[in-house]
Design a protein around this motif. Structure first.
Motif, PDB file in Angstrom:
ATOM      1  N   GLU A  88       0.850  -1.191   0.000  1.00 51.52           N
ATOM      2  CA  GLU A  88       0.000   0.000   0.000  1.00 51.52           C
ATOM      3  C   GLU A  88       0.882   1.236   0.000  1.00 51.52           C
ATOM      4  O   GLU A  88       1.834   1.343   0.771  1.00 51.52           O
ATOM      5  N   THR A  89       0.557   2.180  -0.846  1.00 51.90           N
ATOM      6  CA  THR A  89       1.358   3.402  -0.969  1.00 51.90           C
ATOM      7  C   THR A  89       0.923   4.390   0.112  1.00 51.90           C
ATOM      8  O   THR A  89      -0.233   4.812   0.164  1.00 51.90           O
ATOM      9  N   LEU A  90       1.863   4.741   0.973  1.00 53.22           N
ATOM     10  CA  LEU A  90       1.579   5.717   2.025  1.00 53.22           C
ATOM     11  C   LEU A  90       1.850   7.135   1.520  1.00 53.22           C
ATOM     12  O   LEU A  90       1.162   8.083   1.866  1.00 53.22           O
ATOM     13  N   PHE A  91       2.882   7.240   0.719  1.00 54.06           N
ATOM     14  CA  PHE A  91       3.261   8.553   0.206  1.00 54.06           C
ATOM     15  C   PHE A  91       4.126   8.327  -1.018  1.00 54.06           C
ATOM     16  O   PHE A  91       4.940   7.411  -1.037  1.00 54.06           O
ATOM     17  N   SER A  92       3.962   9.187  -2.049  1.00 59.68           N
ATOM     18  CA  SER A  92       4.796   9.003  -3.233  1.00 59.68           C
ATOM     19  C   SER A  92       5.041  10.328  -3.929  1.00 59.68           C
ATOM     20  O   SER A  92       4.118  11.138  -4.093  1.00 59.68           O
TER      21      SER A  92
END
Lengths: 462, 284
Positions: A88-92
Motif C-alpha cells: 500500500e502506498t503511504l506517500f509518493s
C-alpha cells in the motif's frame, strides 16, 4: 580487381574494424563506469534517506500523518515513496500512476534492491529496502532520474557515429590517395612494359626509393637494358646476315656471269682453239673461286653449329706443327716461312686454330709476301702471344677496320685472280673470337703486315 | 572478345569490392550501435541486490530478471542491547588520526557490535542530560523533547590496520530553530568524541571554564593530572598519559540583527597535531 581497389578496400576495412572495435570497447566501458557511479550515488542517497526515515519514525511514535510524511520526504534527496510491506502506498513523489508494489516483495531489511524502471515516460533508478522500528516497517523507495544519463549516452553514441563517419570519409579519401600513390609506379611499369612490347626498347622507369617497388623498377630497367642490347645485337646480326647474303649473292653472281658468258660463247660459236682455251681458262678460274668460296662458307657454317673441345698444347710444339703443315703452300708460292717460339702453353681447338693459321698464311701469300715470320711468346697476364709478320704489300690504314668483314677485299682484282672470295679473314676472326681473343692488325703500305692474337695459357699439356 | 570479357569482369569486381567496403563501413557502425543499445538494455533490465554494510564489504548480486525473488517478507529484527566496547587511548588516537587524514565518507548500516540509530539518539540524549547535570551546558540543552533529531552512520573508505568497524561514527544533529547541537559518537564504544553546541542562551557566553571542564565532557577517559593549557582561545587537556588530548573552544556568533548565538565546541584529537603542544604544569 585492381590493386588500387584492393588496397583501398583493405585500408578502409581494417580502419573501420579497428575504430569500431575500439569505440565499442571505450563506449561500453564508459557506460558501465557511468552507470556504476550513478548506482553508487543512488545507494548513498538511499542510505541517507533511510537514516532520515528512521529518525522520523523514532519521532513519529505509533502513527504519523500524511503531512509528517511529506515533511520528511522534503528532507530527503531524490524522489521518494513510502509503502507498507503489503504494497500500500503511504506517500509518493513519483509521477503518474507509478506502480511500485512489486518492489515491496523484493525489499529486505539490511539490504537494498535497485533496478531501472520507466515511470511516467522517464527512466528511474529505483532503490528499495525495508526500514523498521519494532513491529512497524515501511518500504522506502528512492528514485534517481536517469534520463539525463541515458540522453548523455545517446549523445555519446551519436557523437561517436559522427566522428566515425567523418573519420571514415577522411580515411577513405586518404586511402584513395595512398593507394593511388602506391599503385602509380606499378602503372608506370605497366606503361613501360607496353612501350617495350610496342617496340620502344629505350623506355625506362625513374628510380625512386629502395623499397620493393623501387627494386622492381630497377629490375625492370635492367631487363629493358638487356632486351634492348639483345634486340640491337639481333638487329645487327640480321643486318650482317642481310649484308652477308647480299655480298654472297654478288660474289656468286660475278663469277657466274663470266662462266655463263664464256660458256654461251663456246656453245654459240665455233671458236678457234686459242679463244676456246681462253674461255675455258676463265671458266676454270671462276669455278675455282666458287669452290674456294663454297669451302670457306662450309667452314663458317660449321662454326655456327659446332661444339668444340679445347685442349692445352705446348706452344712451340704447336707452332712447329702448324709451320710444317703450311710449308708446302709457302714453297709453292716461292716464299719462305720462319718461326720461333718461347716456352708456354696454349689452350686451343687445334683443328679450328689450324684453319685460322692457314688463312693468315694464305692471306700473307696473296699479299705478295716473300718471307713470313711466325713468333710465339708468353706475355704474363695477357696470355701466349702468337704473331705472324709478312713483307707483303701492306694494307692502307683506312682499310684496316674493314678487312675482317665477310667478302671485303682491299684489292678485288688481285684477290679474284688468286681465287679469293674475301671470307678468309672473316673466318679467322670468327675462330679467334671462339678462342676468346681477336686478330690485331698492324700494317704499313708497301712494307708488310703483322697480325697478332693472344691465347689463354694452360698449366700443363692435356 | 576474351579481353573485353576480362575487362568487364574486372570493372564489376571493382564495383562489387567498393560496394562491399561501403556496406561493411556502414553496417559495422549500425552493428556496433546496436550492440551498445543492447548492452544498455541488458543493464537496465536487470535487478540487483546490494548489502550496504561497512565500506569495502559491500556485496552486489544481480537478481535474475523476473526470476524467483524471495517473496517472504523479512522478519523485523529485534535490536540487540548495546553494551559498547571500551577502547584504550592509543586506539582512539589512531582512529582520530585516520579521520584527520581524510578520505571518502560513506554512509552505511550498523554492523554487528555497532549501535543502532535509536541507541545513538538515546546515548546523545543521555550525554546532553549529563552535561546539563555537570554544569557544562545550560538547562536548555537538556530539553530533548523539543529537538528535531537526525542521524547518520559514516565510515571512511580507506585502507587501515584498524578493524573496519572501529572507523564508524554516528553524526547526530539536534535542531531547534537557529539552535543546533551536533554530536559525534563512536559507533562501537558509544561515547561522544565531539560536540558542537550552538544555543541562544547567554549562559554559554558568561560561564568561564578552564581545562578542567574537559574530564567532565569526556568522563570515559583518564585525565592526566595537571596537564592542561590554554592556547589562544582554545583550552587543552591531556588524557591517557598523553596518548590523547581534549580541546574546548567557545565563540559568539552574530548574524545580522538577530539575537546572538553562543557556540561551545568539545573535541578529542591526537597529541601530535601541530596545533597544540601540551606542557606539563603549564595550566591556565
Amino acid at each position: 580487381m585492381k590493386l588500387g581497389t584492393k588496397l583501398f578496400c583493405c585500408i578502409v576495412g581494417c580502419f573501420s574494424l579497428v575504430f569500431l572495435a575500439g569505440g565499442y570497447f571505450l563506449l561500453s566501458r564508459f557506460y558501465e563506469a557511468a552507470m556504476r557511479r550513478e548506482i553508487e550515488v543512488a545507494l548513498e542517497q538511499y542510505q541517507s534517506n533511510k537514516f532520515v526515515l528512521q529518525a522520523g519514525m523514532l519521532a513519529w511514535g505509533e502513527e504519523e500523518t500524511g503531512y509528517e510524511r511529506e515533511e520528511l520526504a522534503r528532507n530527503m534527496g531524490g524522489t521518494a515513496a513510502f509503502l507498507t510491506p503489503g504494497g500500500e502506498t503511504l506517500f509518493s513523489q513519483f509521477p503518474g500512476e507509478a506502480d511500485l508494489t512489486d518492489l515491496t516483495g523484493l525489499a529486505r531489511e539490511g539490504e537494498v534492491v535497485y533496478l531501472f524502471r520507466s515511470l511516467g515516460g522517464r527512466t528511474y533508478l529505483l532503490t528499495a529496502g525495508l526500514v523498521g522500528r519494532g513491529e512497524r516497517q515501511i518500504c522506502l523507495v528512492t528514485g534517481a532520474d536517469m534520463e539525463r544519463v541515458l540522453e548523455r549516452q545517446e549523445r555519446m553514441r551519436a557523437l561517436f557515429g559522427g566522428v566515425y563517419g567523418t573519420v571514415a570519409v577522411l580515411g577513405a579519401l586518404l586511402s584513395f590517395g595512398l593507394s593511388a600513390w602506391i599503385v602509380r609506379p606499378i602503372r608506370q611499369l605497366t606503361g613501360a612494359a607496353r612501350e617495350m612490347a610496342g617496340g620502344n626498347y629505350g623506355e625506362r622507369i625513374p628510380l625512386r626509393g629502395g623499397d620493393e617497388v623501387g627494386q622492381l623498377a630497377e629490375a625492370f630497367n635492367g631487363l629493358a637494358r638487356a632486351v634492348e642490347e639483345q634486340m640491337e645485337a639481333l638487329f645487327r646480326q640480321a643486318r650482317e646476315k642481310e649484308d652477308f647474303v647480299a655480298n654472297f649473292a654478288h660474289e656468286l653472281k660475278t663469277p657466274l656471269t663470266s662462266v655463263i658468258g664464256y660458256a654461251d660463247r663456246i656453245y654459240q660459236k665455233e671458236l678457234p682453239r686459242p679463244e676456246q682455251r681462253t674461255a675455258a681458262r676463265y671458266i676454270w678460274n671462276e669455278g675455282m673461286r666458287l669452290e674456294a668460296l663454297a669451302l670457306k662458307l662450309t667452314d663458317l657454317s660449321s662454326l655456327e653449329r659446332g661444339s668444340f673441345s679445347f685442349q692445352t698444347l705446348d706452344g712451340p710444339e704447336m707452332i712447329r706443327e702448324l709451320a710444317g703443315d703450311v710449308s708446302y703452300l709457302v714453297k709453292e708460292r716461292g716464299a719462305a716461312l720462319e718461326w720461333e717460339a718461347g716456352p708456354g702453353y696454349v689452350r686451343v681447338e687445334y683443328d679450328l686454330f689450324k684453319t685460322l693459321f692457314y688463312n693468315l698464311v694464305d692471306n700473307a701469300l696473296k699479299a705478295g709476301a716473300g718471307r713470313i715470320r711466325v713468333r710465339g711468346e708468353e706475355k704474363q697476364e695477357a696470355g701466349y702471344r702468337i704473331s705472324l709478320e709478312d713483307d707483303g704489300c701492306g694494307i692502307p690504314q683506312e682499310e684496316l677496320s674493314r678487312i675482317k668483314e665477310a667478302f671485303y677485299m682491299v684489292d678485288k682484282s688481285r684477290s679474284r685472280r688468286q681465287h679469293g672470295a674475301g671470307i678468309g679473314l672473316a673466318l679467322a676472326e670468327r675462330i679467334a673470337l671462339l678462342h676468346g681473343t681477336t686478330l690485331e692488325f698492324e700494317s704499313r703500305l708497301g712494307e708488310g703486315t703483322r697480325v697478332s692474337l693472344y691465347l689463354d695459357g694452360g698449366e700443363e699439356k692435356s | 572478345m576474351k579481353k573485353d570479357r576480362e575487362i568487364r569482369r574486372g570493372k564489376w569486381g571493382n564495383r562489387a569490392a567498393l560496394a562491399l567496403c561501403l556496406g561493411l563501413t556502414l553496417g559495422g557502425w549500425l552493428f556496433t550501435r546496436q550492440l551498445l543499445i543492447r548492452q544498455e538494455e541488458a543493464f537496465l533490465n536487470q535487478e540487483y541486490l546490494a548489502a550496504l554494510s561497512l565500506p569495502g564489504e559491500e556485496t552486489w548480486e544481480p537478481i535474475p530478471f523476473g526470476g524467483e525473488a524471495d517473496q517472504q517478507q523479512a522478519q523485523p529484527q529485534r535490536e540487540a542491547a548495546f553494551s559498547g566496547r571500551e577502547l584504550d587511548g592509543g586506539t582512539v588516537a589512531e582512529i582520530l588520526k585516520v579521520w584527520r587524514g581524510g578520505g571518502r565518507e560513506l554512509l552505511h548500516e550498523p554492523a554487528a557490535g555497532q549501535m543502532t540509530m535509536e541507541q545513538a539518539l538515546e546515548a546523545s540524549r543521555r550525554w546532553l542530560d549529563e552535561m546539563v547535570r555537570q554544569g557544562v551546558l545550560p538547562p536548555e540543552a537538556g530539553e530533548t523533547g523539543e529537538w528535531q533529531y537526525s542521524a547518520s552512520l559514516q565510515s571512511l573508505d580507506r585502507e587501515t590496520d584498524l578493524d573496519r568497524e572501529l572507523l564508524s561514527l554516528w553524526q547526530v544533529t539536534c535542531q531547534r530553530g537557529a539552535e543546533r547541537i551536533e554530536l559525534t559518537l563512536h559507533a562501537v564504544s558509544g561515547h561522544v568524541w565531539q560536540a558542537q553546541v550552538t544555543l541562544q542562551s547567554s549562559w554559554m557566553g558568561t560561564e568561564d571554564f578552564d581545562w578542567e571542564i574537559l574530564p567532565r565532557v569526556f568522563p570515559f577517559l583518564e585525565a592526566d593530572e595537571g596537564r592542561g593549557a590554554r592556547i589562544d582561545e582554545t583550552v587543552y587537556c591531556s588524557f591517557e598519559k598523553g596518548t590523547l588530548a581534549g580541546a574546548f573552544q567557545r565563540a559568539q556568533i552574530q548574524i545580522d540583527q538577530e539575537e546572538p548565538l553562543y557556540r561551545v565546541s568539545f573535541w578529542l584529537l591526537p597529541p601530535e597535531t601541530e596545533e597544540i603542544s601540551v606542557r606539563q604544569g603549564e595550566g591556565q
